[in-house]
Design a protein around this motif. Structure first.
Motif, short mmCIF file in Angstrom:
data_model
loop_
_atom_site.label_atom_id
_atom_site.label_comp_id
_atom_site.label_asym_id
_atom_site.label_seq_id
_atom_site.Cartn_x
_atom_site.Cartn_y
_atom_site.Cartn_z
N MET A 353 3.90 -11.89 2.11
CA MET A 353 3.91 -10.48 2.46
C MET A 353 3.99 -9.59 1.22
SD MET A 353 3.36 -9.95 5.56
CE MET A 353 3.75 -8.20 5.50
N GLU A 354 4.77 -10.02 0.24
CA GLU A 354 4.90 -9.22 -0.97
C GLU A 354 3.56 -9.08 -1.69
OE1 GLU A 354 7.31 -9.30 -5.24
OE2 GLU A 354 7.99 -10.58 -3.59
N GLU A 355 2.81 -10.19 -1.79
CA GLU A 355 1.51 -10.16 -2.45
C GLU A 355 0.51 -9.34 -1.64
OE1 GLU A 355 1.36 -14.32 -2.41
OE2 GLU A 355 1.70 -14.56 -4.54
N LEU A 356 0.58 -9.48 -0.31
CA LEU A 356 -0.31 -8.72 0.56
C LEU A 356 -0.04 -7.22 0.44
CD1 LEU A 356 -2.54 -9.02 2.66
CD2 LEU A 356 -0.79 -9.13 4.43
N THR A 357 1.23 -6.85 0.35
CA THR A 357 1.60 -5.44 0.19
C THR A 357 1.08 -4.90 -1.13
OG1 THR A 357 3.60 -5.77 1.52
CG2 THR A 357 3.53 -3.83 0.10
N ARG A 358 1.19 -5.69 -2.18
CA ARG A 358 0.68 -5.28 -3.50
C ARG A 358 -0.82 -5.05 -3.45
NH1 ARG A 358 1.76 -9.64 -7.60
NH2 ARG A 358 0.66 -8.20 -8.98
N LEU A 359 -1.53 -5.95 -2.76
CA LEU A 359 -2.99 -5.85 -2.66
C LEU A 359 -3.40 -4.61 -1.88
CD1 LEU A 359 -5.66 -7.18 -3.35
CD2 LEU A 359 -5.50 -8.52 -1.25
N LYS A 360 -2.69 -4.33 -0.78
CA LYS A 360 -3.00 -3.14 0.02
C LYS A 360 -2.74 -1.86 -0.77
CE LYS A 360 -2.34 -5.02 4.69
NZ LYS A 360 -1.53 -4.93 5.94
N LYS A 361 -1.63 -1.84 -1.51
CA LYS A 361 -1.31 -0.67 -2.33
C LYS A 361 -2.37 -0.47 -3.40
CE LYS A 361 2.29 1.28 -5.31
NZ LYS A 361 3.61 1.06 -5.96
N PHE A 362 -2.80 -1.56 -4.01
CA PHE A 362 -3.85 -1.51 -5.03
C PHE A 362 -5.15 -0.95 -4.44
CE2 PHE A 362 -7.48 -3.69 -7.05
CZ PHE A 362 -7.36 -3.21 -8.35
N ALA A 363 -5.50 -1.41 -3.24
CA ALA A 363 -6.72 -0.95 -2.58
C ALA A 363 -6.66 0.55 -2.28
CB ALA A 363 -6.97 -1.75 -1.30
N ARG A 364 -5.49 1.02 -1.85
CA ARG A 364 -5.34 2.45 -1.56
C ARG A 364 -5.51 3.29 -2.83
NH1 ARG A 364 -1.10 0.73 1.95
NH2 ARG A 364 0.44 1.15 0.32
N GLU A 365 -4.98 2.79 -3.93
CA GLU A 365 -5.05 3.54 -5.18
C GLU A 365 -6.49 3.63 -5.70
OE1 GLU A 365 -2.69 5.26 -6.89
OE2 GLU A 365 -1.49 4.91 -5.09
N VAL A 366 -7.21 2.52 -5.69
CA VAL A 366 -8.57 2.54 -6.25
C VAL A 366 -9.55 3.22 -5.30
CG1 VAL A 366 -8.18 0.50 -7.67
CG2 VAL A 366 -9.18 0.24 -5.39
N LYS A 367 -9.20 3.34 -4.02
CA LYS A 367 -10.07 4.07 -3.08
C LYS A 367 -10.21 5.53 -3.52
CE LYS A 367 -10.80 5.00 1.84
NZ LYS A 367 -10.25 4.85 3.22
N LYS A 368 -9.16 6.06 -4.16
CA LYS A 368 -9.22 7.44 -4.66
C LYS A 368 -10.28 7.58 -5.75
CE LYS A 368 -4.24 8.05 -3.83
NZ LYS A 368 -2.92 8.23 -4.48
N LYS A 369 -10.64 6.45 -6.36
CA LYS A 369 -11.67 6.46 -7.41
C LYS A 369 -13.04 6.12 -6.84
CE LYS A 369 -8.18 4.88 -10.72
NZ LYS A 369 -7.76 3.79 -11.62
#
Length: 376
Positions: A353-369
């Motif tokens: 879950m920790e790795e999955l949360t990191r991946l989701k957060k990363f995806a949200r951040e780069v979506k802004k780009k």
């Protein structure tokens, strides 16, 4: 073009009139704000200008009731160097207001640096490339004014008062005036200052104003077929089709240099190549790989990254950095699919879950780009 490099051109700004009501399109939403692939049409046009490093300022002129809408679009899609200006009741009055931000404090909180050359381009013509923009700017620098033209598709005829044919024009001698157009700022601004109310209210051709009031004969530049203007509802569908086509022409499969991972990349290449143009490469993303740079210069918008690490965010971030630096995500969204290849013998593998949360957060951040990350 890019934000940190560009050809040697004079200081350039762009004015995008976007004050139309969209009556011919039908519906309540003005065409410049209609969504194409989920993004307002005007945003594509702003991106087309924004990705060109030698354009210093972008002025978007909208009707008073749409100022907040335009500002929210700028914020949502992260547009930079854009000033929103209140338009007038006609096209020419709106363009004049756009020019005034470089000369009159009344129309802006602060004066922007006056450009040597100003581009005028419709906000509903999203498919404009750097090549034609550069051509009209260079020609305007030399001749004072320049504009894109296209051959007439249909013969132009004039009707008499009784509704019958009066005469027709010889199609081979005439051209359709298109956008973009470019002017020495002092020439087009002086032309608008001298304009009669009749010209401001009923005229549509900026090149004519430069000729009429400043005796400036514009250089005419043959433009590409994709300079057309979104006018009717069918044009929105055509625009969407062009964008989809641009996004789906090519995919790049990137794998780790490890043999087993590279083999999977090779299999993906074989299975996809009958449906789409595929580039496959094995590379370490920590290195500045020239092959990857060549692929990016070919405007590839789809990437599949195969890795045998559970959560390869660091390597993926390196690819995102390369994509961002290349500026390809400024115009269209980039799709990045991360494929984790489990080469262990542990059948019960799962991402924590920790790795999955990191991946989701990363995806949200780069979506802004404008980079869309998916994981498999």
């Amino acid at each position: 073009g890019s934000r940190d490099a560009g050809p040697a051109v004079p200081p350039v700004a762009a004015v995008l009139p976007a004050g139309g009501s969209g009556e011919r399109l039908g519906g309540a939403t003005p065409k410049q704000f209609c969504a194409v692939q989920g993004r307002p049409l005007v945003s594509y046009t702003v991106r087309a200008m924004e990705r060109i490093g030698w354009i210093s300022d972008i002025i978007v002129v909208v009707s008073p009731e749409n100022i907040e809408t335009m500002k929210s679009i700028i914020e949502k899609y992260g547009h930079k160097g854009v000033t929103v200006v209140k338009g007038g009741i006609t096209r020419h009055r709106s363009i004049f207001n756009g020019l005034k931000v470089f000369a009159e404090n009344e129309f802006s909180n602060h004066l922007l640096q006056k450009p040597e050359v100003v581009i005028i381009h419709d906000a509903v013509r999203p498919f404009v490339e750097e090549d034609i923009l550069l051509k009209v700017v260079v020609a305007a620098k030399e001749h004072g004014a320049a504009g894109a033209i296209r051959p007439l598709v249909s013969t132009v005829i004039a009707s008499a008062a009784d509704g019958c044919l009066d005469h027709s024009l010889e199609r081979a001698r005439y051209r359709a005036s298109e956008m973009p157009q470019a002017f020495l700022f002092d020439i087009i601004y002086e032309a608008y200052q001298q304009c009669t109310d009749y010209d401001l209210d009923y005229g549509t051709e900026c090149l004519h104003l430069a000729l009429k009031y400043c005796k400036t004969n514009a250089k005419l530049i043959e433009g590409a077929a994709d300079l057309w203007k979104v006018t009717y509802k069918r044009d929105l569908y055509a625009a969407e089709s062009i964008i989809k086509d641009n996004l789906s022409q090519q995919v790049c499969v990137i794998t780790d240099v490890k043999e087993v991972v590279a083999q999977v990349g090779s299999l993906l290449h074989e299975s996809l190549q009958s449906q789409i143009k595929v580039e496959a490469m094995s590379a370490s993303l920590s290195k500045n790989d020239s092959h990857l740079q060549n692929i990016l210069s070919g405007h590839c918008y789809n990437f599949v990254c195969v890795n045998d690490k559970k959560c390869a965010i660091q390597e993926t971030q390196q690819l995102v950095d390369v994509l961002e630096k290349s500026n390809i995500a400024l115009l269209y969204p980039v799709v990045l699919i991360l494929v984790y290849l489990d080469v262990s013998e542990n059948i019960s593998f799962s991402i924590g879950m920790e790795e999955l949360t990191r991946l989701k957060k990363f995806a949200r951040e780069v979506k802004k780009k404008n980079i869309l990350v998916y994981g498999l």
